[in-house]
Design a protein around this motif. Structure first.
Motif: not given
Length: 236
Positions: A74-84
């Motif tokens: 979930p932490i990585k997913r949040k980072m990916v969404l923010q980065g996109l």
């Protein structure tokens, strides 16, 4: 605020049980000079086929001796969404190709890139890329109803031999890709070339979805009015 802090470590060894299933994985955080163990129930969707000794993995600590790959997702997913969304992330890796598009990965988080979000015409992702390839120039499109991160190309691919305006004539047979489905109106828009979408009724008894290739017949052209209309002859 996230309960856990994501860290990185190297896989030291993978231990299997008597049924040849992974029992636990020992990891080592060189920055903290710390050894931890990840048990099977905390591995999540990690691919053992691609994880080898000394592979770098993301994890969170559960206690002084135990770690979890699953709780880092979930932490990585949040980072990916923010980065996109901030347009900091602009590339992804193809993990599998399908008829409708491809599964791609960003930091180990699975996303999708549909054919209709990849090209202006009937070019599919698998026509250009294969598993393991990196696709540059992607951006965030939406989070789907199934909570999947959907991507699109900032500049969609166009086949150099794509249709031109002079090919848009009544009776012509064209290859296209479904871009948008209006089920309530029983019709869909089919991308047949850059800048040209064909409006067609959905054949009775058929179910279509974005990214599918279809063969259509042009039934009408009025670029100053309703645009291009046609009939779906075959769903590929």
């Amino acid at each position: 605020m996230d309960k856990y802090i994501m860290k990185k470590a190297l896989i030291q060894d993978i231990v299997f049980d008597e049924f040849n299933k992974v029992d636990y994985i020992n990891i080592f955080n060189a920055n903290e000079n710390k050894y931890l163990r990840v048990y099977s129930e905390e591995m999540g969707s990690i691919n053992i086929n691609t994880c080898r000794k000394h592979s770098l993995v993301d994890y969170v600590e559960i206690d002084d001796n135990k770690a979890s790959f699953k709780r880092a997702i979930p932490i990585k997913r949040k980072m990916v969404l923010q980065g996109l969304k901030n347009e900091k992330i602009k590339s992804c890796m193809v993990t599998d190709t399908k008829e409708w598009g491809a599964f791609v990965s960003i930091m180990g988080i699975s996303c999708i890139l549909r054919n209709c979000d990849f090209s202006n015409d009937a070019t599919a992702v698998k026509d250009i890329y294969k598993k393991g390839d990196t696709i540059e120039g992607i951006r965030f499109r939406k989070v789907s109803a199934k909570d999947r991160i959907s991507l699109e190309m900032k500049e969609k691919y166009t086949n150099p031999h794509s249709l031109s305006e002079r090919n848009l004539k009544k009776g012509n047979i064209v290859l296209g890709m479904i871009r948008n489905v209006k089920e309530d109106k029983n019709r869909c828009f089919v991308g047949i070339s850059k800048g040209f979408d064909l409006l067609a009724s959905i054949p009775n008894g058929e179910k279509v979805s974005e990214g599918q290739k279809v063969v259509c017949m042009i039934t009408g052209v009025n670029l100053e009015g309703y645009g291009v209309r046609g009939r779906i002859l075959n769903i590929l």
